[in-house]
Design an enzyme around this catalytic site. Structure first.
Site, PDB file in Angstrom:
ATOM      1  N   GLU A  46       0.857  -1.188   0.000  1.00  0.00           N
ATOM      2  CA  GLU A  46       0.000   0.000   0.000  1.00  0.00           C
ATOM      3  C   GLU A  46       0.889   1.233   0.000  1.00  0.00           C
ATOM      4  O   GLU A  46       1.677   1.437   0.927  1.00  0.00           O
ATOM      5  CB  GLU A  46      -0.896   0.025   1.244  1.00  0.00           C
ATOM      6  CG  GLU A  46      -1.781   1.276   1.294  1.00  0.00           C
ATOM      7  CD  GLU A  46      -2.623   1.386   2.558  1.00  0.00           C
ATOM      8  OE1 GLU A  46      -3.779   1.801   2.448  1.00  0.00           O
ATOM      9  OE2 GLU A  46      -2.111   1.044   3.651  1.00  0.00           O
ATOM     10  N   TRP A  47       0.775   2.058  -1.043  1.00  0.00           N
ATOM     11  CA  TRP A  47       1.492   3.329  -1.030  1.00  0.00           C
ATOM     12  C   TRP A  47       0.602   4.361  -0.352  1.00  0.00           C
ATOM     13  O   TRP A  47      -0.403   4.784  -0.922  1.00  0.00           O
ATOM     14  CB  TRP A  47       1.868   3.769  -2.439  1.00  0.00           C
ATOM     15  CG  TRP A  47       2.636   5.074  -2.426  1.00  0.00           C
ATOM     16  CD1 TRP A  47       3.280   5.633  -1.354  1.00  0.00           C
ATOM     17  CD2 TRP A  47       2.828   5.975  -3.519  1.00  0.00           C
ATOM     18  NE1 TRP A  47       3.860   6.824  -1.708  1.00  0.00           N
ATOM     19  CE2 TRP A  47       3.603   7.063  -3.029  1.00  0.00           C
ATOM     20  CE3 TRP A  47       2.434   5.954  -4.855  1.00  0.00           C
ATOM     21  CZ2 TRP A  47       3.976   8.137  -3.843  1.00  0.00           C
ATOM     22  CZ3 TRP A  47       2.808   7.024  -5.665  1.00  0.00           C
ATOM     23  CH2 TRP A  47       3.571   8.093  -5.169  1.00  0.00           C
ATOM     24  N   ARG A  82      -4.974   8.712   2.442  1.00  0.00           N
ATOM     25  CA  ARG A  82      -5.855   8.674   3.604  1.00  0.00           C
ATOM     26  C   ARG A  82      -6.142  10.114   4.029  1.00  0.00           C
ATOM     27  O   ARG A  82      -5.218  10.861   4.330  1.00  0.00           O
ATOM     28  CB  ARG A  82      -5.188   7.884   4.746  1.00  0.00           C
ATOM     29  CG  ARG A  82      -6.013   7.771   6.016  1.00  0.00           C
ATOM     30  CD  ARG A  82      -7.296   6.981   5.859  1.00  0.00           C
ATOM     31  NE  ARG A  82      -7.055   5.618   5.386  1.00  0.00           N
ATOM     32  CZ  ARG A  82      -7.561   5.137   4.248  1.00  0.00           C
ATOM     33  NH1 ARG A  82      -8.331   5.881   3.466  1.00  0.00           N
ATOM     34  NH2 ARG A  82      -7.311   3.898   3.872  1.00  0.00           N
ATOM     35  N   HIS A 143     -12.836   4.395   8.434  1.00  0.00           N
ATOM     36  CA  HIS A 143     -12.003   4.251   9.631  1.00  0.00           C
ATOM     37  C   HIS A 143     -12.606   5.043  10.773  1.00  0.00           C
ATOM     38  O   HIS A 143     -12.911   6.222  10.615  1.00  0.00           O
ATOM     39  CB  HIS A 143     -10.580   4.759   9.359  1.00  0.00           C
ATOM     40  CG  HIS A 143      -9.949   4.101   8.174  1.00  0.00           C
ATOM     41  ND1 HIS A 143     -10.285   4.453   6.879  1.00  0.00           N
ATOM     42  CD2 HIS A 143      -9.050   3.099   8.077  1.00  0.00           C
ATOM     43  CE1 HIS A 143      -9.603   3.684   6.045  1.00  0.00           C
ATOM     44  NE2 HIS A 143      -8.858   2.857   6.742  1.00  0.00           N
ATOM     45  N   LYS A 170     -13.891  -2.241   3.115  1.00  0.00           N
ATOM     46  CA  LYS A 170     -12.942  -2.298   4.237  1.00  0.00           C
ATOM     47  C   LYS A 170     -13.400  -1.388   5.373  1.00  0.00           C
ATOM     48  O   LYS A 170     -13.771  -0.239   5.137  1.00  0.00           O
ATOM     49  CB  LYS A 170     -11.555  -1.836   3.764  1.00  0.00           C
ATOM     50  CG  LYS A 170     -10.532  -1.731   4.887  1.00  0.00           C
ATOM     51  CD  LYS A 170      -9.305  -0.920   4.461  1.00  0.00           C
ATOM     52  CE  LYS A 170      -8.441  -0.628   5.691  1.00  0.00           C
ATOM     53  NZ  LYS A 170      -7.420   0.393   5.415  1.00  0.00           N
ATOM     54  N   ARG A 212      -6.571  -8.976  13.451  1.00  0.00           N
ATOM     55  CA  ARG A 212      -5.633  -8.930  12.326  1.00  0.00           C
ATOM     56  C   ARG A 212      -5.102 -10.323  11.989  1.00  0.00           C
ATOM     57  O   ARG A 212      -4.514 -10.533  10.941  1.00  0.00           O
ATOM     58  CB  ARG A 212      -4.467  -7.993  12.651  1.00  0.00           C
ATOM     59  CG  ARG A 212      -4.883  -6.541  12.856  1.00  0.00           C
ATOM     60  CD  ARG A 212      -3.674  -5.664  13.159  1.00  0.00           C
ATOM     61  NE  ARG A 212      -4.037  -4.270  13.380  1.00  0.00           N
ATOM     62  CZ  ARG A 212      -4.194  -3.358  12.426  1.00  0.00           C
ATOM     63  NH1 ARG A 212      -4.023  -3.695  11.159  1.00  0.00           N
ATOM     64  NH2 ARG A 212      -4.513  -2.109  12.723  1.00  0.00           N
ATOM     65  N   SER A 231       1.529   2.162   9.967  1.00  0.00           N
ATOM     66  CA  SER A 231       0.709   3.290   9.515  1.00  0.00           C
ATOM     67  C   SER A 231      -0.602   3.359  10.284  1.00  0.00           C
ATOM     68  O   SER A 231      -1.403   4.256  10.062  1.00  0.00           O
ATOM     69  CB  SER A 231       0.445   3.188   8.011  1.00  0.00           C
ATOM     70  OG  SER A 231      -0.344   2.055   7.723  1.00  0.00           O
ATOM     71  N   GLN A 235      -0.626  -2.570  14.113  1.00  0.00           N
ATOM     72  CA  GLN A 235      -0.038  -3.379  13.036  1.00  0.00           C
ATOM     73  C   GLN A 235       1.137  -4.196  13.573  1.00  0.00           C
ATOM     74  O   GLN A 235       1.951  -3.704  14.337  1.00  0.00           O
ATOM     75  CB  GLN A 235       0.427  -2.479  11.879  1.00  0.00           C
ATOM     76  CG  GLN A 235      -0.725  -2.008  11.030  1.00  0.00           C
ATOM     77  CD  GLN A 235      -0.282  -1.073   9.919  1.00  0.00           C
ATOM     78  OE1 GLN A 235       0.901  -0.798   9.760  1.00  0.00           O
ATOM     79  NE2 GLN A 235      -1.239  -0.597   9.155  1.00  0.00           N
TER      80      GLN A 235
END
Length: 252
Positions: A46-47, A82, A143, A170, A212, A231, A235
């Site tokens: 993911e950029w 984002r 989100h 998502k 996750r 990010s 994570q």
């Protein structure tokens, strides 16, 4: 359920796919990150273009993408700006947000584009149409960094994303308790049992880490791991993530 195929990666079968974000501020930093990611066992990069210092110059964004592609020619790239309102690095106008995403989708050099659900519906639909016309899959996202909405609300948002044309709906939410994590997992299970498209869900921070890892059980098709800098809260290191996903996959 439909499978979503992007290059050599199939969403909606087997263990959750691992996505690792790139968060470099400069082209040099992005190239260095890409070289490191090339050595890691991941499925999608993911950029996070909201971290890139020249994001407002569309020509420079495309040039940076070209540099990343040289290093990662066969890796699926998810292009994500984002927004600040959903936890991103930079506040921009809605006009710029859609111009950026549509312009990069038209290049055909990205594989997936992140489209935030909570925007003007006409703009969202136009971006989805542009992406699909150029064979770019749509990850539609939402989100909530403050709370975990009720199960019905999570189900409603994911269902709405699919209705709008998302390839991969998502949602990421913030738990305040273990019960909140169960709410997210319950909603994931409910949607994945009836949805046409694979979905991606997670409960953030340390409390939510189990979400996750358990995607194959509850129905989340992708999970995010960190190689250098996380990010989002919660994570996990990508190598540890792969080990656990493989362990669960063998038992499932």
């Amino acid at each position: 359920m439909n499978k979503v195929v992007v290059k050599n990666v199939t969403f909606g079968e087997g263990a959750p796919k691992i996505c690792v974000p790139m968060v470099g501020k400069t082209v040099a930093a992005l190239k260095e990150e890409a070289e490191m990611l090339k050595t890691i066992d991941l499925d999608v990069v993911e950029w996070r273009v909201d971290f890139y210092e020249d994001v407002k110059d569309l020509a420079k964004v495309e040039t940076a993408l070209d540099e990343i592609r040289v290093v990662l020619p066969e890796t699926p790239i998810l292009f994500t700006f984002r927004s600040a309102k959903e936890g991103g690095e930079l506040a921009v106008s809605d006009e710029f947000y859609f111009e950026l995403n549509e312009t990069l989708a038209r290049t055909g050099k990205i594989d997936l584009v992140d489209v935030e659900l909570f925007n003007e519906e006409a703009d969202v639909l136009r971006l989805i149409e542009t992406a699909h016309k150029h064979d770019v899959k749509v990850v539609m996202s939402n989100h909530d960094f403050d709370k975990t909405p009720a199960k019905e609300e999570i189900v409603s948002r994911l269902t709405r994303m699919e209705a709008l044309g998302a390839d991969l709906p998502k949602i990421a939410v913030m738990p305040k308790s273990a019960t909140d994590v169960l709410t997210l997992l319950d909603a994931t299970n409910t949607v994945s049992e009836k949805a046409d498209q694979p979905i991606i869900t997670m409960s953030m921070a340390g409390t939510g880490v189990i979400s996750r890892l358990a995607g194959e059980v509850f129905g989340s098709a992708m999970t995010f791991g960190a190689a250098k800098k996380a990010s989002a809260p919660g994570q996990i290191d990508v190598n540890e993530l792969r080990h656990v996903l493989d362990l669960l996959h063998k038992q499932f």
